[in-house]
Scaffold this active site. Structure first.
Site, short mmCIF file in Angstrom:
data_model
loop_
_atom_site.label_atom_id
_atom_site.label_comp_id
_atom_site.label_asym_id
_atom_site.label_seq_id
_atom_site.Cartn_x
_atom_site.Cartn_y
_atom_site.Cartn_z
N LEU A 105 0.89 -1.16 0.00
CA LEU A 105 0.00 0.00 0.00
C LEU A 105 0.92 1.21 0.00
O LEU A 105 2.00 1.18 0.62
CB LEU A 105 -0.88 0.02 1.26
N ASP A 106 0.52 2.28 -0.68
CA ASP A 106 1.34 3.50 -0.70
C ASP A 106 1.52 4.01 0.73
O ASP A 106 0.73 3.69 1.62
CB ASP A 106 0.66 4.59 -1.53
N LYS A 107 2.53 4.85 0.89
CA LYS A 107 2.83 5.38 2.23
C LYS A 107 1.59 6.07 2.84
O LYS A 107 1.32 5.94 4.03
CB LYS A 107 4.00 6.36 2.11
N LYS A 190 -5.17 5.11 -7.61
CA LYS A 190 -5.00 6.57 -7.77
C LYS A 190 -4.87 6.92 -9.24
O LYS A 190 -5.45 7.90 -9.72
CB LYS A 190 -3.75 7.03 -7.02
#
Ligand code: URA
Length: 237
Positions: A105-107, A190
């Site tokens: 998962l992105d930061k 995104k």
């Protein structure tokens, strides 16, 4: 027959260090199948041996599976020189089990992340061929519309020309949306929403297959998956 050193087996299922365990074994506090063993390098079968430490059975589990509610600001990685990773949220005795996150998962993305040491399982969950749906809650700058839903259904083409598999998009009454994807390309959700002119301002993963994020877990908290939950991960679309 999975053979491993007695001190290593014990270090993977207790909070004690290898050097502490070597001493404890030499002192005669450990038995294997009822026989006291004083040699730390003694090989035991991790599947069948009954290992006791001070008379208490030590249970060895080859693989472990946790659900983590990933907080924002933490990297989905095993270690990093500068930044805190999801594995840093685990205590030392669990870190010893060579844990890693299943996918990334992105930061700034929050929510459900499975942490395990089972590589085959991780591979299956990530692979689009397994058809395991990952569901995200996304907040976008402007709400999605019916044309966006249709574009997701057809399969979005990202700005760099990458073609995505057909995905689900659902409008929620508060203007946010749910996104259901079977693949995990870099920044996929995104980028899919951005390609429709709907930049994401917040993203949270809610489920993987039939496994839902436990609402009782605060960001940063984790717990072991039950047998039933583990099986539910494999639920196909
Ligand atoms: N898609 C994204 O864009 N980011 C994530 O962290 C996960 C899926």
């Amino acid at each position: 027959m999975p053979l491993m050193r007695l001190d290593r087996l014990l270090s993977e299922c207790t909070a004690l260090s290898r050097s502490q365990l070597r001493q404890i074994i030499k002192n005669g506090s450990v038995s294997v199948d009822g026989i006291v063993i004083t040699s730390p390098e003694h090989k035991v079968c991790s599947d069948t041996a009954r290992v006791e430490l001070d008379g208490k059975t030590v249970s060895y589990e080859k693989f472990c599976y946790y659900m983590l509610n990933k907080p924002a600001g933490i990297l989905s990685a095993t270690d990093d020189k500068k930044q805190k990773t999801v594995i840093d949220l685990f205590p030392a005795e669990l870190k010893k089990k060579n844990l890693f996150p299943v996918g990334r998962l992105d930061k700034d993305t929050t929510g459900l992340l499975i942490i395990t040491n089972d590589g085959d399982f991780a591979h299956r969950v990530i692979s689009p061929r397994s058809e395991i749906v990952k569901t995200y809650h996304a907040v976008t700058e402007t709400p999605v519309n019916d044309a966006d839903i249709e574009a997701f259904r057809q399969g979005i083409v990202l700005a760099d020309g990458t073609k995505c598999l057909p995905a689900g998009l659902e409008k929620l009454p508060d203007g946010s949306c749910l996104v259901r994807v079977m693949e995990g390309k870099y920044h996929q959700v995104k980028r899919m929403l951005a390609s429709r002119g709907k930049p994401v301002t917040a993203l949270m993963r809610l489920s993987i297959g039939g496994l839902e994020l436990d609402k009782g877990l605060l960001p940063g908290q984790f717990r072991q998956l039950s047998e039933k939950e583990l099986c539910s991960v494999n639920k196909k679309k």
